[in-house]
Design an enzyme around this catalytic site. Structure first.
Site, short mmCIF file in Angstrom:
data_model
loop_
_atom_site.label_atom_id
_atom_site.label_comp_id
_atom_site.label_asym_id
_atom_site.label_seq_id
_atom_site.Cartn_x
_atom_site.Cartn_y
_atom_site.Cartn_z
NE ARG A 141 41.92 50.31 48.91
CZ ARG A 141 43.13 50.87 49.20
NH1 ARG A 141 43.20 51.62 50.13
NH2 ARG A 141 44.23 50.79 48.25
CB THR A 142 37.04 48.14 44.55
OG1 THR A 142 37.99 47.62 45.01
CG2 THR A 142 36.47 47.68 43.03
CE LYS A 152 12.91 46.52 51.78
NZ LYS A 152 12.37 47.37 50.75
NE ARG A 189 34.97 43.55 45.55
CZ ARG A 189 35.55 44.40 46.45
NH1 ARG A 189 35.53 44.45 47.46
NH2 ARG A 189 36.71 44.89 45.56
CG HIS A 232 39.82 42.53 42.53
ND1 HIS A 232 39.16 43.33 41.72
CD2 HIS A 232 40.09 43.42 43.75
CE1 HIS A 232 38.95 44.43 42.20
NE2 HIS A 232 39.54 44.57 43.60
#
Lengths: 309, 440
Positions: A56-57, A84, A106, A134
């Site tokens: 969503r974000t 990696k 994020r 947020h």
């Protein structure tokens, strides 16, 4: 004062928040145009750096960036150099060397967005860091509330649910208090962290006592897995005591709005019929998210060049 | 070394073991102190304005070797210790392989002897592989001189294992040092539970997790008449528990770290993981309680819990970074700055906490004073007033994770002498074989 980065709602005063919301209003119209695009960030490169899964974000930011005509790079940790074994710092230094203008990050770790600012010159937008902040979620919530009530100041708002694990709760409570709303945090003591009173909010464990006086009931996502760590016995019991169902909806004043940051756990913090009720603004939150993120990107990146758009 | 003969002239001799605190000359001949008083023989080294104290003793360090040589080695860690004024340190057992048998004890002793910077008194593991289940061979380690056992970093969860360890160690009147942490209360914990953890979104680390285990261990030690050492006391509650236990005669000793008496959880602001440590930095009230515990004798020793981590491990997100801080090269200055110059401790008390106290609690002979004729010449000379700025990049440790980086501190080590040989001279390392008086 806005910028240079957007990390934490605590960095924004009421004037800055108002500027962001006012600017978002202008951008909301873009979605209504046949060609949903303005040239504001043409030639600017924005990297969506997602160390944690988010649909969503990330999509909301990506639409906002594309509507502003930015060049967009999506970096997801899965299947990348991070998988990696590349360190967070080296990933940051790589992006720095590539010369991106802004990074939307994020990350599962609280503080990751702030740490990133040490290693890059690019503007950093926090799209959720661990259980910390947020901010664009809080801004879109404030926008949605202001759009509905014409103001935020003086409104009675309850923020209900799993506060201790919620970055949304931290940002939303801060934003609401900054804008002059009266906030009551509601939930079982196991899901409320200590020292909440330092946020300038009231604390209650009794949702039914709080509901009748509310203008806004903000429900937080309550993950079912929490019951396995004894935060509450069962999701059924949680729903019975702190969930918003049709019976409680009837107690809520008619004018009151219901918000939820999504994704919802229908049947836990909110029942399906409440989620689809007319005073639930959940889909408005989603569409406002794009305008608010456009506003923030514009204010952080647009500068003088943006003014000509 | 029998040719060694020098005199520190005009030093303020602070020696808690003899109660001496006066201006005097200290004559060193061979590996011993020859005289304390007005005598002056051999090379004269001006110590006017300096404090001469017994070499410092650290009950709690991590030298990382074997297994963690990217972060520290026995040589680099003991070099850092000597620069910090130490003549003896006690490295913890959480190496790879674990110091749970004689082989690793002997390896660490040999590495330290070869480096020659500082004496080491290795702490053996309580349980095999620090797993908390089966006792390590305490007796075989005790036979070569180990008198303290700890699973530091891996708290002994089982009360039964802890009780058996305390009882079994009585054979040698050895000390059990249990990292006090109730693991189910700290699963995933990142920062002291309180206002800062709530605001910063870092999972809370409740003070009760420490105190519950301290209570349990005090009760067990009391019942058995066994010796218990409580490491890195970090909460006001622990200070009170130890105070009460001492008052009723429990054989308990305790240590506190410089970071737990100088820093609070507010340091997590900014998320620099150099401030991430176990136990976590606590609140102002806890800092005040730890200071009071040092002042009234509840806490016997200041120990650094020197815990080097390679930069690539500390430069991660807070959530992913390991716990631990450096301390050896800054602890004296932090103690002087935070406790002595502020009037919490007298200078003699500070020396007691950094040298005499720790040597006594661990029965370490030849360290911690007294500064008296015939005693081993284990000394530190420091300027209690000199101001300097910590630069982590210039530390002798192989790691950089010192939370006092950039801070201006008051109090600087000039010389460290180990059995008559300079290990640090004018603030610089003297390697074994280098002429001792080269820079005189």
């Amino acid at each position: 004062m806005i910028g240079p980065d957007l990390l934490d709602m605590a960095d924004l005063d009421a004037e800055a928040i108002t500027t962001i919301l006012d600017t978002a209003e202008g951008f909301k119209d873009v979605a209504l145009r046949p060609i949903k695009k303005v040239p504001t960030l043409r030639g600017r490169t924005v990297c969506n750096l997602f160390f944690e899964d988010s649909t969503r974000t990330r999509i909301s930011f990506e639409i906002a960036e594309k509507r502003l005509s930015a060049d967009v790079i999506n970096f997801s940790a899965k299947g990348s150099s991070v998988a990696k074994g590349e360190s967070f710092k080296d990933t940051a230094l790589t992006l720095q060397a590539m010369g991106v203008d802004a990074i939307v990050i994020r990350h599962a770790a609280s503080g990751a967005a702030q740490q990133l600012t040490r290693w890059v010159d690019a503007r950093v937008l926090n799209a959720g860091d661990g259980t910390h902040q947020h901010p664009t979620q809080a801004l879109l919530d404030l926008y949605t509330i202001r759009e509905r009530f014409g103001r935020v100041e003086g409104l009675e708002v309850a923020v209900v649910g799993d506060v201790v694990h919620s970055r949304v709760a931290r940002s939303v409570c801060q934003g609401l208090v900054t804008m002059g709303a009266h906030v009551t945090v509601v939930g079982p003591p196991t899901l409320l962290p200590p020292a909440l009173e330092t946020w300038g909010v009231r604390v209650s464990h009794d949702l039914d006592a709080v509901l009748p006086g509310l203008d806004v009931c903000y429900l937080l996502r309550v993950q079912r897995e929490r019951m396995h760590a004894q935060f509450f016995p069962t999701s059924r019991e949680y729903a019975r005591i702190w969930g918003l169902d049709a019976d409680r909806l009837a107690v809520l004043p008619e004018h009151a709005a219901i918000l939820h940051p999504g994704p919802m756990n229908r049947g836990v913090e909110i029942t399906a019929d409440v989620a689809d009720a007319p005073n639930a603004l959940i889909t408005e939150q989603v569409s406002n998210g794009i305008a608010v993120r456009m506003s923030v990107l514009y204010l952080l990146l647009g500068g003088e060049e943006g003014a000509e758009a | 070394m029998s040719s060694t003969l020098f005199t520190f002239t005009g030093a303020r001799v602070v020696d808690p073991a003899s109660g001496r605190d006066e201006i005097a000359n200290v004559v060193v001949e061979g590996d011993r102190i020859a005289a304390v008083g007005e005598d002056s023989r051999g090379l004269r080294i001006d110590a006017d304005g300096l404090v001469a104290a017994p070499g410092l003793v650290d009950l709690h360090v991590h030298l990382r070797e074997p297994g963690g040589e990217d972060a520290e080695t026995v040589a680099s860690g003991t070099r850092a210790a000597a620069l910090g004024g130490f003549t003896a340190v006690c490295p913890m057992a959480n190496t790879q392989p674990v110091c749970d048998h004689v082989g690793v004890v002997e390896q660490v002793l040999r590495l330290a002897r070869d480096a020659g910077h500082c004496d080491v008194y290795p702490v053996g593991a309580i349980t095999r592989d620090l797993a908390g289940a089966e006792l390590a061979e305490l007796g075989s380690m005790a036979a070569i001189g180990v008198n303290c056992f700890s699973d530091d970093g891996h708290p002994v969860q089982s009360a039964q294992v802890m009780r058996r360890a305390l009882a079994y160690a009585k054979t040698w009147d050895a000390i059990i040092c249990n990292h006090s942490e109730e693991a189910t209360l700290t699963a995933g914990a990142q920062l002291n539970e309180g206002e800062a953890s709530t605001r910063l979104g870092l999972a809370g680390w409740p003070h009760e997790a420490e105190e519950i285990v301290v209570v349990r261990d005090l009760i067990l030690a009391e019942g058995l008449g066994a010796r218990l050492h409580v490491p890195h006391v970090s909460t006001a509650g622990t200070v009170e528990l130890v105070r009460a236990a001492k008052a009723r005669g429990v054989r308990v000793t305790a240590e506190a770290t410089p970071h737990h008496f100088a820093l609070t959880d507010a340091r997590a602001e900014g998320y620099d993981a150099v401030n991430k440590v176990n136990p976590p930095l606590r609140t102002d009230a806890d800092v005040a309680a730890v200071r009071a515990g040092l002042a009234d004798g509840t806490i016997d020793a200041i120990a650094t819990d020197h815990a080097p981590h390679a930069p690539e491990h500390k430069e991660q997100a807070w959530l992913h970074a390991p716990c631990g801080m450096l301390g050896l090269e800054t602890v004296l200055a932090v103690t002087l700055t935070e406790l002595v110059h502020t009037g919490v401790l007298t200078l003699a008390q500070a020396v007691e906490k950094l040298s005499t106290g720790p040597a006594r609690t661990r029965d370490i002979a030849g360290h911690g004073g007294p500064i008296a004729p015939g005693q081993p010449a284990n000394l530190v000379l420091f300027d209690p007033e000199a101001r300097w700025r910590v630069d982590a990049a210039k530390l002798a440790s192989r790691s950089r994770n010192n939370p006092f980086d950039g801070a201006e501190l008051r109090g600087q080590v000039l010389h460290t002498v180990l059995r008559g040989r300079f290990t640090t001279r004018d603030g610089e390392t003297v390697e074994v074989g280098e002429p001792a008086g080269a820079r005189a």
